[in-house]
Motif scaffolding. Sequence first.
Motif, short mmCIF file in Angstrom:
data_model
loop_
_atom_site.label_atom_id
_atom_site.label_comp_id
_atom_site.label_asym_id
_atom_site.label_seq_id
_atom_site.Cartn_x
_atom_site.Cartn_y
_atom_site.Cartn_z
N GLY A 72 0.78 -1.23 0.00
CA GLY A 72 0.00 0.00 0.00
C GLY A 72 0.80 1.27 0.00
N ARG A 73 2.01 1.25 -0.52
CA ARG A 73 2.81 2.47 -0.58
C ARG A 73 2.24 3.44 -1.61
N ALA A 74 2.72 4.69 -1.59
CA ALA A 74 2.07 5.76 -2.34
C ALA A 74 2.06 5.55 -3.84
N PHE A 75 3.01 4.81 -4.38
CA PHE A 75 3.08 4.66 -5.84
C PHE A 75 2.18 3.54 -6.35
N ASN A 76 1.36 2.97 -5.49
CA ASN A 76 0.50 1.87 -5.90
C ASN A 76 -0.38 2.29 -7.09
N GLY A 77 -0.28 1.54 -8.20
CA GLY A 77 -1.11 1.81 -9.38
C GLY A 77 -0.54 2.84 -10.33
N ILE A 120 9.87 7.70 -12.24
CA ILE A 120 9.88 8.24 -10.88
C ILE A 120 8.45 8.28 -10.36
N ALA A 121 8.22 7.54 -9.27
CA ALA A 121 6.94 7.58 -8.56
C ALA A 121 7.25 7.95 -7.11
N PRO A 122 6.26 8.40 -6.35
CA PRO A 122 6.52 8.76 -4.95
C PRO A 122 7.17 7.60 -4.19
N GLY A 123 8.38 7.80 -3.76
CA GLY A 123 9.06 6.81 -2.95
C GLY A 123 9.88 5.80 -3.72
N ILE A 124 9.86 5.82 -5.06
CA ILE A 124 10.59 4.80 -5.81
C ILE A 124 11.08 5.37 -7.14
N ALA A 125 12.25 4.88 -7.58
CA ALA A 125 12.78 5.16 -8.91
C ALA A 125 13.02 3.81 -9.59
N ALA A 126 12.55 3.68 -10.83
CA ALA A 126 12.69 2.42 -11.56
C ALA A 126 13.33 2.71 -12.91
N GLN A 163 16.19 -1.97 -12.72
CA GLN A 163 16.98 -1.39 -11.62
C GLN A 163 15.99 -0.59 -10.76
N LEU A 164 15.77 -1.04 -9.53
CA LEU A 164 14.75 -0.46 -8.66
C LEU A 164 15.39 0.09 -7.38
N GLN A 165 14.88 1.24 -6.93
CA GLN A 165 15.42 1.84 -5.70
C GLN A 165 14.32 2.52 -4.91
N ASN A 166 14.30 2.27 -3.61
CA ASN A 166 13.42 2.99 -2.71
C ASN A 166 14.11 4.31 -2.36
N THR A 167 13.56 5.42 -2.83
CA THR A 167 14.22 6.72 -2.66
C THR A 167 14.24 7.17 -1.20
N ALA A 168 13.39 6.62 -0.36
CA ALA A 168 13.37 7.01 1.06
C ALA A 168 14.47 6.31 1.85
N THR A 169 14.67 5.04 1.58
CA THR A 169 15.64 4.26 2.35
C THR A 169 16.97 4.05 1.61
#
Length: 240
Positions: A72-77, A120-126, A163-169
Amino acid sequence: MTMHRKAGLAGVLTLCGGLLSLAPAGAADMPSSRLPPAPALPAFYSWTGVYLGVQAGSSWGQERTALSDTLGRAFNGAAFRQSSDSALGGAHAGFNYQAGSIVFGIEGDVEALDVGETLIAPGIAARVRRDWQASVRGRVGFALDRFMIYATGGAAFTDFDYQLQNTATGLAESADRSKTGWTAGAGVNFAYTDNLILGVEYRYTDFGKLNYAASGPLLGLAIRQESTTHALRASVAYKF
């Protein structure tokens, strides 16, 4: 009187004999009624044989990427549409068999390309990339001596690199996923010499849908990838 008749008859016979002796020579001097042999027809080009070649061109289309998360993180969908335009180049090999004007063949190719986009989605870069593709196809053509038009279709193969990254952590993970699709198109070949073949080809390729679920630091993230492309190629090949 009788002697004159005999002498006249002898002269006539002598004259006839002379004419008969001249007849064969005169007949030999007359032009023949037979026509000269027709010149041999030029041989048509044969497409039968093995060939190796190289190709280069351009592809264009769209990649569609959708991100969702069971946590349920912010980038869902979140969904993205990105260009898949790229130059391409590679090598191909095949075999043709000609039966009358119909040419049957099989061909395989492999190509390098550069398709990539950062999402770029809230909280993640892909980052999603494709740097190669290949195909194995059947071909059916119609030959007009050194020209041949053909249709082609078969299986297509590629590899998606994530290549996936959680931008918060700052946590990241990567994965490669191979995908099989289909490709179809048409083209024309021209036998410039008995061994050198030039070609132009258009193909449409559909890799369908690919679902990827993260299993490392980004556990719960799911990616759905869709890719369709058009491509135009020029080629040169050597037929053995």
